[in-house]
Design an enzyme around this catalytic site. Structure first.
Site, PDB file in Angstrom:
ATOM      1  N   LYS A 159       2.844 -15.490   2.408  1.00  0.00           N
ATOM      2  CA  LYS A 159       3.008 -16.212   1.135  1.00  0.00           C
ATOM      3  C   LYS A 159       4.502 -16.523   1.034  1.00  0.00           C
ATOM      4  O   LYS A 159       5.215 -16.081   0.123  1.00  0.00           O
ATOM      5  CB  LYS A 159       2.501 -15.332  -0.028  1.00  0.00           C
ATOM      6  CG  LYS A 159       2.486 -16.020  -1.374  1.00  0.00           C
ATOM      7  CD  LYS A 159       1.384 -17.059  -1.515  1.00  0.00           C
ATOM      8  CE  LYS A 159       1.509 -17.790  -2.846  1.00  0.00           C
ATOM      9  NZ  LYS A 159       0.621 -18.957  -2.952  1.00  0.00           N
ATOM     10  N   ASP A 176      -6.561  -6.905   4.237  1.00  0.00           N
ATOM     11  CA  ASP A 176      -7.692  -6.243   3.580  1.00  0.00           C
ATOM     12  C   ASP A 176      -8.621  -7.283   2.956  1.00  0.00           C
ATOM     13  O   ASP A 176      -9.834  -7.274   3.166  1.00  0.00           O
ATOM     14  CB  ASP A 176      -7.157  -5.281   2.506  1.00  0.00           C
ATOM     15  CG  ASP A 176      -8.272  -4.561   1.772  1.00  0.00           C
ATOM     16  OD1 ASP A 176      -9.208  -4.089   2.455  1.00  0.00           O
ATOM     17  OD2 ASP A 176      -8.222  -4.485   0.532  1.00  0.00           O
ATOM     18  N   ASP A 213      -3.274 -18.404   0.590  1.00  0.00           N
ATOM     19  CA  ASP A 213      -4.287 -19.021  -0.280  1.00  0.00           C
ATOM     20  C   ASP A 213      -5.079 -20.101   0.460  1.00  0.00           C
ATOM     21  O   ASP A 213      -6.310 -20.119   0.423  1.00  0.00           O
ATOM     22  CB  ASP A 213      -3.659 -19.549  -1.593  1.00  0.00           C
ATOM     23  CG  ASP A 213      -2.388 -20.362  -1.395  1.00  0.00           C
ATOM     24  OD1 ASP A 213      -1.931 -20.492  -0.236  1.00  0.00           O
ATOM     25  OD2 ASP A 213      -1.842 -20.869  -2.400  1.00  0.00           O
ATOM     26  N   ASP A 231     -12.527  -8.775   4.529  1.00  0.00           N
ATOM     27  CA  ASP A 231     -13.801  -8.722   3.787  1.00  0.00           C
ATOM     28  C   ASP A 231     -14.352 -10.138   3.610  1.00  0.00           C
ATOM     29  O   ASP A 231     -15.557 -10.364   3.715  1.00  0.00           O
ATOM     30  CB  ASP A 231     -13.617  -8.071   2.398  1.00  0.00           C
ATOM     31  CG  ASP A 231     -14.026  -6.597   2.382  1.00  0.00           C
ATOM     32  OD1 ASP A 231     -13.761  -5.906   3.397  1.00  0.00           O
ATOM     33  OD2 ASP A 231     -14.599  -6.138   1.372  1.00  0.00           O
ATOM     34  N   TYR A 285       0.823  -1.208   0.000  1.00  0.00           N
ATOM     35  CA  TYR A 285       0.000   0.000   0.000  1.00  0.00           C
ATOM     36  C   TYR A 285       0.862   1.265   0.000  1.00  0.00           C
ATOM     37  O   TYR A 285       0.471   2.289  -0.536  1.00  0.00           O
ATOM     38  CB  TYR A 285      -0.880   0.036   1.252  1.00  0.00           C
ATOM     39  CG  TYR A 285      -2.191  -0.674   1.135  1.00  0.00           C
ATOM     40  CD1 TYR A 285      -2.242  -2.063   1.023  1.00  0.00           C
ATOM     41  CD2 TYR A 285      -3.386   0.024   1.164  1.00  0.00           C
ATOM     42  CE1 TYR A 285      -3.448  -2.718   0.935  1.00  0.00           C
ATOM     43  CE2 TYR A 285      -4.602  -0.632   1.074  1.00  0.00           C
ATOM     44  CZ  TYR A 285      -4.628  -1.998   0.962  1.00  0.00           C
ATOM     45  OH  TYR A 285      -5.828  -2.647   0.873  1.00  0.00           O
TER      46      TYR A 285
HETATM   47  C1  IPM Z   1     -10.373  -0.850   4.023  1.00  0.00           C
HETATM   48  C2  IPM Z   1     -10.463  -0.288   2.623  1.00  0.00           C
HETATM   49  C3  IPM Z   1      -9.247   0.566   2.299  1.00  0.00           C
HETATM   50  C4  IPM Z   1      -8.039  -0.361   2.350  1.00  0.00           C
HETATM   51  C5  IPM Z   1      -9.296   1.300   0.955  1.00  0.00           C
HETATM   52  C6  IPM Z   1     -10.511   2.158   0.828  1.00  0.00           C
HETATM   53  C7  IPM Z   1      -8.051   2.106   0.716  1.00  0.00           C
HETATM   54  O1  IPM Z   1     -10.662  -1.298   1.693  1.00  0.00           O
HETATM   55  O2  IPM Z   1     -10.304  -0.056   4.983  1.00  0.00           O
HETATM   56  O3  IPM Z   1     -10.396  -2.072   4.176  1.00  0.00           O
HETATM   57  O4  IPM Z   1      -7.745  -1.047   1.373  1.00  0.00           O
HETATM   58  O5  IPM Z   1      -7.385  -0.386   3.393  1.00  0.00           O
HETATM   59 MN    MN Z   2     -11.024  -3.240   2.573  1.00  0.00          MN
END
Ligand code: IPM
Ligand code: MN
Ligand code: NAD
Length: 345
Positions: free
Chosen positions: A184, A240, A216, A244, A139
């Site tokens: 990884k 990240d 993975d 999710d 990042y």
């Molecule tokens: C999160 C989001 C952010 C990230 C984006 C919006 C930059 O996806 O907070 O998880 O990737 O960290």
């Molecule tokens: Mn995110």
């Protein structure tokens, strides 16, 4: 003493869920005699519109001087071609405040068990936390986009890895005493270093089990055996994606809060999801992710355990009563959900 909370409502559903979170905070505050002020600041796309930059100087100054920061969500398709995107404001804020430790808990409310897309026996007993490194890695490496090639640099130092792994071990000590370090290592140099550091840190925590996993296969096991995990620690990008993915367990991103901590400055609390442009302005977003972020703030920044518990119990009770927003298959609006939670406080 009066606590100063800086709020960054941002874009899309951000302002709607921020208002809900603040309503719940206002309702719980008198019960725990919590004295606070709220200072709302422009951030993200809203700040691009108002001030030409996603993280205006005034916002950063206020955030640095806050006792805690609440952030709702930023971003939206209208900013895809902006000179500086809202997302860059978010990354700059995390970096400026040194918020390297992002804590993303995954718990399944009793009432949500039957709503999960996974079988009840798979999600039984799920209670883990994703500890995501938040200010390093790909990042924050150099990004170069040319016409026919592109390059992103993934950098990690020993110290950057060590401090986040230590956070994971400290958390595990107070929980299920198991750390799963995700990398990884079969391909990436940064991951090889990650594994070496994890093994080094583990020597100081003989009471905690350390296991290594490749990202993975971990992505698969998080869905097939989610109750195996206690503390999962990983680098920025993997964290990240995996966090999710973990929202599939409760069934929606709309109930997922997070906390981000630095070494000594204010912490920041935000849902893990984005601005949900597809449902912005419709009044149907699930405010629970924001409301639970407020609970995390009370507990982790202000030591107001009772206040956090009141909120979490009220959320659970509301869900048990069958008040569900659209993402959970229900028909309750954002304001109906918020009102029901407040009534159950
Ligand atoms: C999160 C989001 C952010 C990230 C984006 C919006 C930059 O996806 O907070 O998880 O990737 O960290
Ligand atoms: Mn995110
Ligand atoms: P998203 O997380 O905004 O939405 C993904 C899906 O989940 C959508 O269908 C959305 O409607 C749903 N969803 C998310 N939160 C919900 C809630 N509270 N209630 C009900 N449904 C909810 O991801 P996206 O659409 O890929 O990204 C939209 C924008 O958000 C992008 O600009 C992205 O960069 C940004 N983003 C910001 C943050 C942040 O502010 N921390 C985090 C992730 C993404």
């Amino acid at each position: 003493m009066t606590k100063k909370i800086v709020t960054l409502a941002g874009d899309g559903i951000g302002p709607e869920i921020m208002a809900a979170g603040l309503e719940v905070l206002a309702a719980v505050a008198p019960k725990i005699k919590f004295d606070y002020t709220v200072e709302a600041k422009h951030f993200g796309g809203a700040a691009i519109d108002a001030a030409g930059h996603p993280l205006p100087e005034k916002t950063l100054t206020a955030a640095k001087a806050a006792d805690a920061i609440l952030l709702a969500a930023i971003g939206g398709p209208q900013y895809n071609d902006a000179a500086i995107r809202p997302e860059q404001g978010l990354l700059a804020l995390r970096q400026e405040l040194g918020l390297f430790a992002n804590i993303r808990p995954v718990q399944i409310f009793e009432a949500l068990k039957h709503l999960s897309p996974l079988k009840p026996e798979i999600i039984e007993g799920v209670d883990f936390v994703v500890v995501r490194e938040l200010t390093g890695g790909i990042y924050f490496g150099e990004h170069t986009l040319k016409e026919r090639s592109a390059r992103d640099v993934n950098d990690y130092s020993y110290e950057e890895i060590e401090r986040i792994i230590k956070i994971a071990f400290e958390m595990a000590r107070g929980r299920g005493k198991k750390v799963t370090s995700v990398d990884k290592q079969n391909v990436l140099a940064t991951s090889k270093l990650w594994r070496i550091v994890a093994d080094d840190v583990a020597k100081s925590y003989p009471d905690v089990i350390l296991e290594h996993a490749l990202v993975d296969s971990l992505a698969m096991k998080m869905i097939t055996n989610p109750s195996d995990f206690d503390v999962i620690v990983t680098e920025n990008l993997f964290g990240d994606i995996l966090s999710d993915e973990s929202s599939v367990l409760p069934g929606t991103l709309g109930v997922m809060p997070s906390a981000s901590h630095s070494d000594n400055g204010p912490s920041l609390y935000e849902p893990i999801h984005g601005s949900a442009p597809d449902i912005a302005g419709l009044g149907i977003a699930n405010p629970i992710s924001m409301i639970l972020s407020v609970a995390m703030m009370l507990r982790e920044s202000f030591n107001e355990t009772a206040g956090a518990q009141y909120i979490e119990n009220a959320v659970n009770k509301t869900l048990l009563e069958g008040v569900l927003t659209k993402d959970l298959g229900g028909t309750a609006s954002l304001s109906e959900m918020t009102a029901a939670i407040i009534a159950n406080l």
